[in-house]
Design a protein around this motif. Sequence first.
Motif, PDB file in Angstrom:
ATOM      1  N   VAL A 119     -48.818  15.462  80.836  1.00  0.00           N
ATOM      2  CA  VAL A 119     -47.952  14.338  80.466  1.00  0.00           C
ATOM      3  C   VAL A 119     -48.047  13.186  81.462  1.00  0.00           C
ATOM      4  O   VAL A 119     -48.273  12.034  81.068  1.00  0.00           O
ATOM      5  CB  VAL A 119     -46.491  14.805  80.283  1.00  0.00           C
ATOM      6  CG1 VAL A 119     -45.548  13.600  80.203  1.00  0.00           C
ATOM      7  CG2 VAL A 119     -46.365  15.641  79.009  1.00  0.00           C
ATOM      8  N   PRO A 120     -47.885  13.422  82.774  1.00  0.00           N
ATOM      9  CA  PRO A 120     -47.995  12.287  83.708  1.00  0.00           C
ATOM     10  C   PRO A 120     -49.384  11.648  83.683  1.00  0.00           C
ATOM     11  O   PRO A 120     -49.507  10.422  83.802  1.00  0.00           O
ATOM     12  CB  PRO A 120     -47.698  12.916  85.074  1.00  0.00           C
ATOM     13  CG  PRO A 120     -46.941  14.160  84.764  1.00  0.00           C
ATOM     14  CD  PRO A 120     -47.523  14.667  83.481  1.00  0.00           C
ATOM     15  N   LYS A 121     -50.414  12.470  83.532  1.00  0.00           N
ATOM     16  CA  LYS A 121     -51.775  11.944  83.558  1.00  0.00           C
ATOM     17  C   LYS A 121     -52.062  11.056  82.354  1.00  0.00           C
ATOM     18  O   LYS A 121     -52.838  10.098  82.449  1.00  0.00           O
ATOM     19  CB  LYS A 121     -52.781  13.104  83.600  1.00  0.00           C
ATOM     20  CG  LYS A 121     -52.660  14.000  84.818  1.00  0.00           C
ATOM     21  CD  LYS A 121     -53.627  15.164  84.735  1.00  0.00           C
ATOM     22  CE  LYS A 121     -53.447  16.128  85.902  1.00  0.00           C
ATOM     23  NZ  LYS A 121     -54.348  17.300  85.801  1.00  0.00           N
ATOM     24  N   GLN A 122     -51.454  11.381  81.207  1.00  0.00           N
ATOM     25  CA  GLN A 122     -51.728  10.649  79.984  1.00  0.00           C
ATOM     26  C   GLN A 122     -50.736   9.517  79.729  1.00  0.00           C
ATOM     27  O   GLN A 122     -50.880   8.780  78.751  1.00  0.00           O
ATOM     28  CB  GLN A 122     -51.694  11.623  78.793  1.00  0.00           C
ATOM     29  CG  GLN A 122     -52.675  12.775  78.885  1.00  0.00           C
ATOM     30  CD  GLN A 122     -54.119  12.320  78.931  1.00  0.00           C
ATOM     31  OE1 GLN A 122     -54.485  11.318  78.322  1.00  0.00           O
ATOM     32  NE2 GLN A 122     -54.952  13.051  79.668  1.00  0.00           N
ATOM     33  N   SER A 123     -49.747   9.355  80.583  1.00  0.00           N
ATOM     34  CA  SER A 123     -48.727   8.335  80.368  1.00  0.00           C
ATOM     35  C   SER A 123     -49.185   6.970  80.894  1.00  0.00           C
ATOM     36  O   SER A 123     -49.951   6.899  81.865  1.00  0.00           O
ATOM     37  CB  SER A 123     -47.424   8.727  81.083  1.00  0.00           C
ATOM     38  OG  SER A 123     -46.910   9.928  80.558  1.00  0.00           O
ATOM     39  N   PRO A 124     -48.723   5.879  80.284  1.00  0.00           N
ATOM     40  CA  PRO A 124     -48.994   4.541  80.836  1.00  0.00           C
ATOM     41  C   PRO A 124     -48.463   4.427  82.261  1.00  0.00           C
ATOM     42  O   PRO A 124     -47.444   5.041  82.610  1.00  0.00           O
ATOM     43  CB  PRO A 124     -48.217   3.607  79.883  1.00  0.00           C
ATOM     44  CG  PRO A 124     -48.060   4.394  78.615  1.00  0.00           C
ATOM     45  CD  PRO A 124     -47.940   5.831  79.042  1.00  0.00           C
ATOM     46  N   LYS A 132     -43.607  12.052  85.346  1.00  0.00           N
ATOM     47  CA  LYS A 132     -43.790  13.106  86.351  1.00  0.00           C
ATOM     48  C   LYS A 132     -42.466  13.798  86.654  1.00  0.00           C
ATOM     49  O   LYS A 132     -42.417  15.020  86.833  1.00  0.00           O
ATOM     50  CB  LYS A 132     -44.379  12.524  87.636  1.00  0.00           C
ATOM     51  CG  LYS A 132     -44.734  13.586  88.672  1.00  0.00           C
ATOM     52  CD  LYS A 132     -45.388  12.980  89.894  1.00  0.00           C
ATOM     53  CE  LYS A 132     -45.886  14.070  90.847  1.00  0.00           C
ATOM     54  NZ  LYS A 132     -44.829  15.032  91.220  1.00  0.00           N
ATOM     55  N   GLY A 133     -41.388  13.037  86.693  1.00  0.00           N
ATOM     56  CA  GLY A 133     -40.084  13.640  86.944  1.00  0.00           C
ATOM     57  C   GLY A 133     -39.689  14.605  85.846  1.00  0.00           C
ATOM     58  O   GLY A 133     -39.179  15.702  86.120  1.00  0.00           O
ATOM     59  N   ILE A 134     -39.925  14.231  84.602  1.00  0.00           N
ATOM     60  CA  ILE A 134     -39.622  15.110  83.474  1.00  0.00           C
ATOM     61  C   ILE A 134     -40.486  16.356  83.534  1.00  0.00           C
ATOM     62  O   ILE A 134     -40.004  17.489  83.372  1.00  0.00           O
ATOM     63  CB  ILE A 134     -39.833  14.365  82.137  1.00  0.00           C
ATOM     64  CG1 ILE A 134     -38.805  13.246  81.995  1.00  0.00           C
ATOM     65  CG2 ILE A 134     -39.738  15.341  80.962  1.00  0.00           C
ATOM     66  CD1 ILE A 134     -39.052  12.342  80.812  1.00  0.00           C
ATOM     67  N   SER A 135     -41.780  16.169  83.780  1.00  0.00           N
ATOM     68  CA  SER A 135     -42.707  17.295  83.855  1.00  0.00           C
ATOM     69  C   SER A 135     -42.314  18.266  84.961  1.00  0.00           C
ATOM     70  O   SER A 135     -42.278  19.489  84.753  1.00  0.00           O
ATOM     71  CB  SER A 135     -44.132  16.774  84.088  1.00  0.00           C
ATOM     72  OG  SER A 135     -45.031  17.844  84.273  1.00  0.00           O
ATOM     73  N   ASP A 136     -41.998  17.741  86.131  1.00  0.00           N
ATOM     74  CA  ASP A 136     -41.628  18.595  87.261  1.00  0.00           C
ATOM     75  C   ASP A 136     -40.333  19.352  86.991  1.00  0.00           C
ATOM     76  O   ASP A 136     -40.192  20.530  87.367  1.00  0.00           O
ATOM     77  CB  ASP A 136     -41.479  17.754  88.531  1.00  0.00           C
ATOM     78  CG  ASP A 136     -42.818  17.228  89.047  1.00  0.00           C
ATOM     79  OD1 ASP A 136     -43.867  17.706  88.562  1.00  0.00           O
ATOM     80  OD2 ASP A 136     -42.793  16.337  89.924  1.00  0.00           O
ATOM     81  N   THR A 137     -39.370  18.685  86.350  1.00  0.00           N
ATOM     82  CA  THR A 137     -38.089  19.323  86.065  1.00  0.00           C
ATOM     83  C   THR A 137     -38.250  20.471  85.073  1.00  0.00           C
ATOM     84  O   THR A 137     -37.701  21.562  85.267  1.00  0.00           O
ATOM     85  CB  THR A 137     -37.083  18.296  85.511  1.00  0.00           C
ATOM     86  OG1 THR A 137     -36.859  17.285  86.497  1.00  0.00           O
ATOM     87  CG2 THR A 137     -35.762  18.965  85.165  1.00  0.00           C
ATOM     88  N   VAL A 138     -39.006  20.233  84.006  1.00  0.00           N
ATOM     89  CA  VAL A 138     -39.237  21.279  83.009  1.00  0.00           C
ATOM     90  C   VAL A 138     -39.959  22.463  83.640  1.00  0.00           C
ATOM     91  O   VAL A 138     -39.613  23.627  83.401  1.00  0.00           O
ATOM     92  CB  VAL A 138     -40.039  20.729  81.806  1.00  0.00           C
ATOM     93  CG1 VAL A 138     -40.463  21.859  80.880  1.00  0.00           C
ATOM     94  CG2 VAL A 138     -39.212  19.715  81.043  1.00  0.00           C
TER      95      VAL A 138
END
Length: 223
Positions: A119-124, A132-138
Amino acid sequence: MIHVHHLEKSRSHRILWLLEALELDYELVIYQRDDKTQQAPDSLKKIHPLGKSPVITDGDLTVAESGAIIDYLLQRYGQGRCQPSPDDLRAWVDYRYWLHYAEGSLMPLLVMQLVFSQVPKQSPWLIKPLAKGISDTVSKRFLAPQMKQHLTFINQHLSANGNFAGPWPSGADIQMSFPLQAVAAVQSLEQYSAIAAFVSRIEQDSAWQRVVERAGPLTMPGQ
C-alpha cells in the motif's frame, strides 16, 4: 500427458514437486507476469476462466486450485503414495486438515500482509505517510499477532510429528510448503525451529531439487 500451466512467482511449484515425487511425466507450460501489474497474462484465461495458476490439464480434464489438483493426482496416479492409509484415522484427519488449512487459514493472512506492505509503495507521494501509518497499524494490531499465533501452532505440530501427516512428502506437506516457504522468505524463523527444519527438508528433497532444475528457484510476489 499432464500439462502444468506454471506462472512465475506462484504456488505451482508445489504441484511440480508432487509430480516429481510421484515420478510422473509432465509438460511444463510457463507464463510470465506483467512487469507493471504483476498479474498473470490473459493467455492463462484460455486454460481456465479465472486465469490463475496452478492449473493442470490431463487429457480432456482441466483441474484448478492446488488442493483439488493434489487430490486429483493422488487419487488417479498416487497408488497410495504421498498420503496416509485410510486405516490410520488420526493421520487421515491430520492430512485432510492441513491440506485445507494451507489455503483456508494461513494463505489469507499472508496475502493480507503482502497487500498492506504494498500500500505505501503504490500510493501517491502526497499520501504515502498516511498510507504507511495505516499499513503499520494494521500489521502491528492484527496481522503480526495473528501470524505469531498461527506459526506457534504450526511449529508445535511439526515439533511433535516431524511433518504434517503421513509419509514424507505427503500431499499435506506439499500443500503447506508454499506458505511456509513464503514466511521463510520474509522473516526469521529463529523462534520456530521446527518450521525452519521443515523448510530445509524441502530444499534438500531430491524431488524438489529436480523441480528447481526444471522450473528455476521459487520466488515470491513482491520480491
